[in-house]
Write an enzyme that holds these catalytic residues in place. Structure first.
Site, PDB file in Angstrom:
ATOM      1  N   LEU A 112     -13.427 -11.064  28.491  1.00  0.00           N
ATOM      2  CA  LEU A 112     -11.969 -11.054  28.491  1.00  0.00           C
ATOM      3  C   LEU A 112     -11.417 -12.219  29.302  1.00  0.00           C
ATOM      4  O   LEU A 112     -12.032 -12.669  30.262  1.00  0.00           O
ATOM      5  CB  LEU A 112     -11.462  -9.718  29.061  1.00  0.00           C
ATOM      6  CG  LEU A 112     -11.937  -8.474  28.299  1.00  0.00           C
ATOM      7  CD1 LEU A 112     -11.251  -7.230  28.860  1.00  0.00           C
ATOM      8  CD2 LEU A 112     -11.687  -8.599  26.807  1.00  0.00           C
ATOM      9  N   GLY A 157     -16.742  -8.559  27.919  1.00  0.00           N
ATOM     10  CA  GLY A 157     -16.212  -8.605  26.563  1.00  0.00           C
ATOM     11  C   GLY A 157     -17.144  -9.302  25.581  1.00  0.00           C
ATOM     12  O   GLY A 157     -17.171  -8.968  24.394  1.00  0.00           O
ATOM     13  N   ASN A 181     -20.356  -5.835  33.140  1.00  0.00           N
ATOM     14  CA  ASN A 181     -20.359  -5.991  34.597  1.00  0.00           C
ATOM     15  C   ASN A 181     -18.996  -5.812  35.229  1.00  0.00           C
ATOM     16  O   ASN A 181     -18.735  -6.327  36.326  1.00  0.00           O
ATOM     17  CB  ASN A 181     -20.930  -7.376  34.941  1.00  0.00           C
ATOM     18  CG  ASN A 181     -20.089  -8.503  34.345  1.00  0.00           C
ATOM     19  OD1 ASN A 181     -19.464  -8.310  33.299  1.00  0.00           O
ATOM     20  ND2 ASN A 181     -20.067  -9.641  34.987  1.00  0.00           N
ATOM     21  N   GLU A 182     -18.135  -5.069  34.556  1.00  0.00           N
ATOM     22  CA  GLU A 182     -16.755  -4.932  35.026  1.00  0.00           C
ATOM     23  C   GLU A 182     -16.638  -4.451  36.470  1.00  0.00           C
ATOM     24  O   GLU A 182     -15.795  -4.924  37.227  1.00  0.00           O
ATOM     25  CB  GLU A 182     -15.974  -3.981  34.101  1.00  0.00           C
ATOM     26  CG  GLU A 182     -15.482  -4.616  32.819  1.00  0.00           C
ATOM     27  CD  GLU A 182     -16.554  -4.755  31.753  1.00  0.00           C
ATOM     28  OE1 GLU A 182     -17.720  -4.401  32.034  1.00  0.00           O
ATOM     29  OE2 GLU A 182     -16.248  -5.207  30.641  1.00  0.00           O
TER      30      GLU A 182
END
Lengths: 306, 306, 306
Positions: A112, A157, A181-182
């Protein structure tokens, strides 16, 4: 995760994405660079500014390359152009399969676009998140066979795009990690990222990897089932084409019904609560603490580049 | 599964567990025995009669040791004290993680206390089962990182505690089996034991292991994913601490939201039918045939000890 | 998938299957051919025309052999006789376990009988599909321990029978593939085949194998968990008996409750929409395109044999 600043489209245009690329779509006529696939009749380039499409009418397969340098961050434009390009191929009976890959060196997609999630207004966040959902729904339920030729790093993303494909081939480079890995950025993956993860690597591996924000190196990605093949970097595309051939050996109709049977329940979970998911995202991303940590992170990235 | 007889608390006390340990809680001031972790400032012992807590304020990690000899059977007291100790740590901002381990040699926990399930009245069975549920719900959804340092045999209820943790490290001793072996005693694991099993090792492995009452030796437990690491016995605690460090590297808030996303549906299944689950347990355990087979089993254990 | 033509029963007979075999059931008295299991007291043959049952009262185990040459295609008769034989064993307290195997060389079962699905009328298709459902429900939820001794190729419907068992032992012959390969015939597996697959090999492996119509060779079947053991061909039955002994070591009641807990939700999904599933099948199979492709396929098979 990257610094892809650029012009934004008005929110309502997203609802009619076919209207967006009137000017930016490049109708090219050069033969495909990839001479190895034979060039010739069907090989012509088309696509848009950020999505390069190399169709091969003879095989019914198109190669779709993300070209949003430096790291293919999923800006609103890239998301929109990906959906349009995919639509185009789905509506063209010539094509039965698409290989998704990157035109940028060393990165499949960095995920993202943090600049879409930072310093904007709620309407923009809503528009952006809807476009993220849309790309996922379109790819996850695509009637075409989608094979990810993952020729670079594939976090967040980027990983979601790969997860939406039917098959994943990863280049064997220890730097090409893949995963969601957010959490390491202090944010959380939405439930449908989680659902896609669980469907692919199972509940326990997802529980652990999602919480740790773990990025799998190629060998571990293969072992956990996050990718289907790991091959030398220069064989990623050819292996993806071989995989594609296996999938195209199956009658389309039976394969599509089966794909739908496997994936519909997961997609429906998002469809049933799509607006609520957008609202969740917007209210989460609007928090002062989240905005601050994103700003700090972006500033670091800018300095590193500067 | 063991013979931990002792004083019982009145049923209503369980609803207000903080009132229970007024007299039994030992506020100790000796430094932690585990000098390897540095002792010093944060290292002081506290806990209760059956739960020894060694907090390390500096790292934000506490080691919680079960001490209900000889085999840490999950008596009503032990269950209650575990919940209280966990509550205490969760409400103390100093702590971010807890390592669960045994203070008894060769046994992590032998599981549910059969003396709580045999020769009592229905009200007692209901109280006991509610306490079992409570410990599971509190550990499974704990906001803290829980790592199980499994330094001994880990059947049945012991396995459930381990399954509720975020990560499991098992000592590499061929006698330290782990699994849900209820069927071998002629009883069945409740649906939420099954759910926890399926979430960890998948549907097929659970189906087989649950029916067979299979206890996995360390190497098989690792292979099936029931534990995350198998290490020499003297490295269990240090490995658990290393694992803990990986989990604590993640921002708490994002990790907690992700944990909740992964586990809420499973916990909710129990919460929605908690009373029915208690009634099921009581009516099952009250059957003459079950009571008889438990008595026979307990008698055998008593003779073996005598 | 095979050419097992033969007399058909009227539709209503399927609802009262016990009435069907009055004349065809053979009450045999010869000792079992399998002298290795000792013959002797309990060993007498019974069964029906297409299902050979070798009961061993001493061990409580019966061996049930499919005998519908040449490839044990699941004709309406075979399906019906299998259900009846299983019923008989379930209602006889002597028996606790059944081993399912083939009496035909090189094929466990070639799966659904295409001649039942081609050139008939909708009422016949409905009757046939109901019988397929019935066999699956009866085997999947059987109170007996079912072990599949897979001594030959095991595609499609053959695989579904194997999946309904508690345990699967496959002969190590590279020609004995196993899997759900419906898509390659241009048809799709129904949702409950998919559910059984997902429960056994997980979501991702099912998604891939179902779409590709993939048939696993023995080593891959073992690796993905589709079978529990792969052994030399002459040890399939003895290994199945050893596996059976492990399952029979568990008290029946606890094992049955646990099996039901693991499988009820999956069976209920079909039970809730059984009629709709029949209608789906009938309308799908009645399509001109499907009938044509089945005819072409059957014609090929006939020519190959001729």
């Amino acid at each position: 995760m990257a610094l892809a600043l650029g012009v934004r489209f008005p929110a309502r245009a997203l609802l009619r994405p076919w209207s967006l690329l009137r000017d930016t779509t490049l109708g090219r006529s050069e033969p495909a660079a990839d001479g190895g696939r034979g060039g010739g009749d069907g090989a012509r380039l088309f696509g848009s500014q950020r999505v390069l499409v190399e169709p091969d009418a003879a095989s019914g397969v198109a190669v779709m390359k993300f070209r949003n340098p430096p790291v293919n961050s999923l800006s609103l434009e890239l998301l929109t152009e990906l959906v349009i390009s995919l639509d185009k191929l789905e509506n063209d009976k010539t094509f039965r399969g698409v290989i998704l890959t990157s035109d940028c060196p060393r990165v499949f997609s960095a995920g993202l676009d943090l600049t879409e999630m930072c310093g904007r207004n709620p309407a923009h966040y809503a528009e952006y998140w809807k476009a993220v959902q849309e790309l996922w729904l379109r790819t996850y339920l695509s009637s075409l066979v989608l094979v990810a030729a993952i020729n670079g790093a594939c976090p967040a993303g980027g990983c979601i795009i790969a997860l939406a494909c039917d098959c994943r081939v990863l280049a064997d480079n220890p730097k090409y990690h893949i995963g969601l890995n957010e959490t390491l950025l202090g944010i959380t993956a939405p439930f449908w990222f989680k659902d896609a993860y669980v469907n692919t690597i199972g509940h326990r591996a997802s529980e652990q990897a999602l919480q740790l924000g773990y990025l799998f190196p190629p060998s571990e990605a293969l072992q956990v089932g996050l990718v289907d093949q790991v091959v030398p970097e220069d064989q990623v595309l050819s292996t993806a084409l071989s995989e594609m051939a296996r999938w195209l050996a199956v009658p389309d109709h039976a394969r599509q019904l089966t794909k739908n049977m496997m994936r519909k329940a997961t997609a429906d979970r998002l469809l049933r609560q799509r607006d609520a998911d957008i609202q969740n995202f917007v209210s989460f991303i609007c928090r002062d603490s989240i905005q601050k940590s994103l700003q700090v992170y972006l500033e670091k990235l800018r300095q590193r580049k500067g």
